[in-house]
Design a protein around this motif. Structure first.
Motif, PDB file in Angstrom:
ATOM      1  N   TYR A   3       0.870  -1.150   0.000  1.00 36.81           N
ATOM      2  CA  TYR A   3       0.000   0.000   0.000  1.00 36.81           C
ATOM      3  C   TYR A   3       0.923   1.220   0.000  1.00 36.81           C
ATOM      4  O   TYR A   3       1.947   1.231   0.684  1.00 36.81           O
ATOM      5  CB  TYR A   3      -0.874   0.029   1.250  1.00 36.81           C
ATOM      6  CG  TYR A   3      -1.885  -1.087   1.325  1.00 36.81           C
ATOM      7  CD1 TYR A   3      -1.505  -2.384   1.645  1.00 36.81           C
ATOM      8  CD2 TYR A   3      -3.234  -0.842   1.108  1.00 36.81           C
ATOM      9  CE1 TYR A   3      -2.432  -3.401   1.735  1.00 36.81           C
ATOM     10  CE2 TYR A   3      -4.176  -1.852   1.210  1.00 36.81           C
ATOM     11  CZ  TYR A   3      -3.771  -3.126   1.517  1.00 36.81           C
ATOM     12  OH  TYR A   3      -4.696  -4.131   1.608  1.00 36.81           O
ATOM     13  N   MET A   4       0.541   2.246  -0.754  1.00 37.41           N
ATOM     14  CA  MET A   4       1.380   3.441  -0.839  1.00 37.41           C
ATOM     15  C   MET A   4       0.591   4.659  -0.399  1.00 37.41           C
ATOM     16  O   MET A   4      -0.631   4.730  -0.601  1.00 37.41           O
ATOM     17  CB  MET A   4       1.875   3.638  -2.272  1.00 37.41           C
ATOM     18  CG  MET A   4       2.767   2.520  -2.792  1.00 37.41           C
ATOM     19  SD  MET A   4       4.299   2.373  -1.855  1.00 37.41           S
ATOM     20  CE  MET A   4       5.072   3.961  -2.199  1.00 37.41           C
ATOM     21  N   GLY A   5       1.303   5.614   0.167  1.00 44.52           N
ATOM     22  CA  GLY A   5       0.613   6.794   0.656  1.00 44.52           C
ATOM     23  C   GLY A   5       1.422   8.063   0.479  1.00 44.52           C
ATOM     24  O   GLY A   5       2.645   8.019   0.282  1.00 44.52           O
ATOM     25  N   TRP A   6       0.719   9.178   0.527  1.00 40.63           N
ATOM     26  CA  TRP A   6       1.343  10.510   0.566  1.00 40.63           C
ATOM     27  C   TRP A   6       0.966  11.173   1.890  1.00 40.63           C
ATOM     28  O   TRP A   6      -0.200  11.153   2.284  1.00 40.63           O
ATOM     29  CB  TRP A   6       0.859  11.379  -0.595  1.00 40.63           C
ATOM     30  CG  TRP A   6       1.427  11.003  -1.917  1.00 40.63           C
ATOM     31  CD1 TRP A   6       0.819  10.249  -2.887  1.00 40.63           C
ATOM     32  CD2 TRP A   6       2.704  11.356  -2.437  1.00 40.63           C
ATOM     33  NE1 TRP A   6       1.654  10.114  -3.967  1.00 40.63           N
ATOM     34  CE2 TRP A   6       2.820  10.781  -3.723  1.00 40.63           C
ATOM     35  CE3 TRP A   6       3.776  12.109  -1.944  1.00 40.63           C
ATOM     36  CZ2 TRP A   6       3.957  10.936  -4.517  1.00 40.63           C
ATOM     37  CZ3 TRP A   6       4.903  12.263  -2.729  1.00 40.63           C
ATOM     38  CH2 TRP A   6       4.990  11.682  -4.003  1.00 40.63           C
ATOM     39  N   PHE A   7       1.955  11.733   2.512  1.00 43.86           N
ATOM     40  CA  PHE A   7       1.774  12.482   3.738  1.00 43.86           C
ATOM     41  C   PHE A   7       2.391  13.861   3.547  1.00 43.86           C
ATOM     42  O   PHE A   7       3.182  14.071   2.627  1.00 43.86           O
ATOM     43  CB  PHE A   7       2.460  11.763   4.912  1.00 43.86           C
ATOM     44  CG  PHE A   7       1.794  10.480   5.317  1.00 43.86           C
ATOM     45  CD1 PHE A   7       1.957   9.325   4.565  1.00 43.86           C
ATOM     46  CD2 PHE A   7       1.000  10.411   6.445  1.00 43.86           C
ATOM     47  CE1 PHE A   7       1.336   8.132   4.914  1.00 43.86           C
ATOM     48  CE2 PHE A   7       0.382   9.231   6.823  1.00 43.86           C
ATOM     49  CZ  PHE A   7       0.551   8.096   6.061  1.00 43.86           C
ATOM     50  N   ALA A  41       5.414   3.669   2.269  1.00 41.43           N
ATOM     51  CA  ALA A  41       4.943   2.332   1.928  1.00 41.43           C
ATOM     52  C   ALA A  41       4.582   1.571   3.189  1.00 41.43           C
ATOM     53  O   ALA A  41       5.253   1.716   4.224  1.00 41.43           O
ATOM     54  CB  ALA A  41       6.015   1.579   1.144  1.00 41.43           C
ATOM     55  N   SER A  42       3.542   0.768   3.093  1.00 45.70           N
ATOM     56  CA  SER A  42       3.080   0.027   4.259  1.00 45.70           C
ATOM     57  C   SER A  42       2.314  -1.216   3.826  1.00 45.70           C
ATOM     58  O   SER A  42       2.089  -1.439   2.637  1.00 45.70           O
ATOM     59  CB  SER A  42       2.184   0.931   5.112  1.00 45.70           C
ATOM     60  OG  SER A  42       1.703   0.261   6.244  1.00 45.70           O
ATOM     61  N   SER A  43       1.896  -1.979   4.814  1.00 50.67           N
ATOM     62  CA  SER A  43       1.053  -3.145   4.562  1.00 50.67           C
ATOM     63  C   SER A  43      -0.410  -2.830   4.811  1.00 50.67           C
ATOM     64  O   SER A  43      -1.247  -3.737   4.835  1.00 50.67           O
ATOM     65  CB  SER A  43       1.495  -4.304   5.456  1.00 50.67           C
ATOM     66  OG  SER A  43       1.446  -3.919   6.816  1.00 50.67           O
ATOM     67  N   SER A  44      -0.720  -1.559   5.020  1.00 48.92           N
ATOM     68  CA  SER A  44      -2.105  -1.140   5.200  1.00 48.92           C
ATOM     69  C   SER A  44      -2.245   0.295   4.708  1.00 48.92           C
ATOM     70  O   SER A  44      -1.272   0.937   4.336  1.00 48.92           O
ATOM     71  CB  SER A  44      -2.507  -1.243   6.672  1.00 48.92           C
ATOM     72  OG  SER A  44      -1.691  -0.400   7.460  1.00 48.92           O
ATOM     73  N   HIS A 104      -3.643   3.162   6.344  1.00 42.65           N
ATOM     74  CA  HIS A 104      -4.110   3.946   7.478  1.00 42.65           C
ATOM     75  C   HIS A 104      -3.541   5.355   7.426  1.00 42.65           C
ATOM     76  O   HIS A 104      -2.415   5.597   7.865  1.00 42.65           O
ATOM     77  CB  HIS A 104      -3.721   3.261   8.785  1.00 42.65           C
ATOM     78  CG  HIS A 104      -4.419   1.965   8.996  1.00 42.65           C
ATOM     79  ND1 HIS A 104      -3.950   1.004   9.867  1.00 42.65           N
ATOM     80  CD2 HIS A 104      -5.548   1.445   8.447  1.00 42.65           C
ATOM     81  CE1 HIS A 104      -4.767  -0.037   9.849  1.00 42.65           C
ATOM     82  NE2 HIS A 104      -5.733   0.208   8.993  1.00 42.65           N
ATOM     83  N   LEU A 105      -4.319   6.284   6.913  1.00 45.76           N
ATOM     84  CA  LEU A 105      -3.855   7.659   6.788  1.00 45.76           C
ATOM     85  C   LEU A 105      -3.697   8.347   8.137  1.00 45.76           C
ATOM     86  O   LEU A 105      -2.912   9.295   8.262  1.00 45.76           O
ATOM     87  CB  LEU A 105      -4.812   8.473   5.919  1.00 45.76           C
ATOM     88  CG  LEU A 105      -4.738   8.254   4.417  1.00 45.76           C
ATOM     89  CD1 LEU A 105      -5.799   9.099   3.722  1.00 45.76           C
ATOM     90  CD2 LEU A 105      -3.358   8.571   3.881  1.00 45.76           C
ATOM     91  N   SER A 106      -4.428   7.905   9.119  1.00 46.53           N
ATOM     92  CA  SER A 106      -4.402   8.585  10.414  1.00 46.53           C
ATOM     93  C   SER A 106      -3.254   8.137  11.303  1.00 46.53           C
ATOM     94  O   SER A 106      -3.088   8.665  12.406  1.00 46.53           O
ATOM     95  CB  SER A 106      -5.720   8.356  11.142  1.00 46.53           C
ATOM     96  OG  SER A 106      -5.924   6.977  11.356  1.00 46.53           O
ATOM     97  N   ALA A 107      -2.466   7.186  10.824  1.00 41.97           N
ATOM     98  CA  ALA A 107      -1.406   6.630  11.665  1.00 41.97           C
ATOM     99  C   ALA A 107      -0.076   6.581  10.920  1.00 41.97           C
ATOM    100  O   ALA A 107       0.313   5.524  10.407  1.00 41.97           O
ATOM    101  CB  ALA A 107      -1.790   5.235  12.154  1.00 41.97           C
ATOM    102  N   PRO A 108       0.646   7.705  10.850  1.00 41.59           N
ATOM    103  CA  PRO A 108       1.955   7.671  10.194  1.00 41.59           C
ATOM    104  C   PRO A 108       2.902   6.631  10.784  1.00 41.59           C
ATOM    105  O   PRO A 108       3.766   6.114  10.079  1.00 41.59           O
ATOM    106  CB  PRO A 108       2.489   9.093  10.422  1.00 41.59           C
ATOM    107  CG  PRO A 108       1.267   9.940  10.561  1.00 41.59           C
ATOM    108  CD  PRO A 108       0.279   9.060  11.272  1.00 41.59           C
ATOM    109  N   SER A 109       2.723   6.300  12.042  1.00 38.52           N
ATOM    110  CA  SER A 109       3.602   5.314  12.677  1.00 38.52           C
ATOM    111  C   SER A 109       3.404   3.914  12.108  1.00 38.52           C
ATOM    112  O   SER A 109       4.241   3.033  12.319  1.00 38.52           O
ATOM    113  CB  SER A 109       3.362   5.294  14.184  1.00 38.52           C
ATOM    114  OG  SER A 109       2.019   4.967  14.464  1.00 38.52           O
ATOM    115  N   ASP A 110       2.302   3.693  11.374  1.00 37.30           N
ATOM    116  CA  ASP A 110       2.062   2.393  10.746  1.00 37.30           C
ATOM    117  C   ASP A 110       2.798   2.231   9.432  1.00 37.30           C
ATOM    118  O   ASP A 110       2.699   1.178   8.800  1.00 37.30           O
ATOM    119  CB  ASP A 110       0.566   2.197  10.500  1.00 37.30           C
ATOM    120  CG  ASP A 110      -0.218   1.906  11.767  1.00 37.30           C
ATOM    121  OD1 ASP A 110      -1.455   1.879  11.710  1.00 37.30           O
ATOM    122  OD2 ASP A 110       0.420   1.714  12.824  1.00 37.30           O
TER     123      ASP A 110
END
Length: 123
Positions: free
Chosen positions: A33-37, A98-101, A103-109
């Motif tokens: 899973y990929m995200g932008w913060f 990058a993560s395995s989930s 979760h936008l609300s949890a940068p620590s994940d």
């Protein structure tokens, strides 16, 4: 872990557009899973958008819905963030992760991060 490098930041006037890119190394990119913060000075890092590994599902923070679009090209190991109708409050350092989930609300994940790219929107 996957190595991430962002690009595409810059300075733009309010109402303008930018496209951020995030190049990933390794052959496991498509599994993540990929995200932008983003993080503005004096503020906490906040989630902007994330996308599932197959690219079929995405989520957005309320502040950017309808203005930002996240998408990915798994063949090119690249993540994108298309930003339009930019506002001064969008100014921040933008990071891909990058993560395995998703979760936008949890940068620590999110265990893997790029170095960031600066976006500055002037009024």
């Amino acid at each position: 872990q996957v190595q991430l490098v962002e690009s595409g930041g810059g300075s733009v006037q309010a109402g303008g557009s930018l496209r951020l890119s995030c190049a990933a190394s390794g052959n496991t990119y498509s599994r993540y899973y990929m995200g932008w913060f983003r993080q503005a000075p004096g503020k906490e890092r906040e989630g902007v958008a994330c996308i599932y590994s197959g690219g079929d599902v995405s989520r957005y923070a309320d502040a950017v819905k309808g203005r930002f679009t996240i998408f990915r090209d798994n063949a090119k190991n690249t993540l994108y963030l298309e930003m339009s109708a930019l506002k001064p409050e969008d100014s921040a350092q933008y990071y891909c992760a990058a993560s395995s989930s998703c979760h936008l609300s949890a940068p620590s994940d999110w265990p893997s991060w790029g170095q960031g790219t600066q976006v500055t929107v002037s009024s």
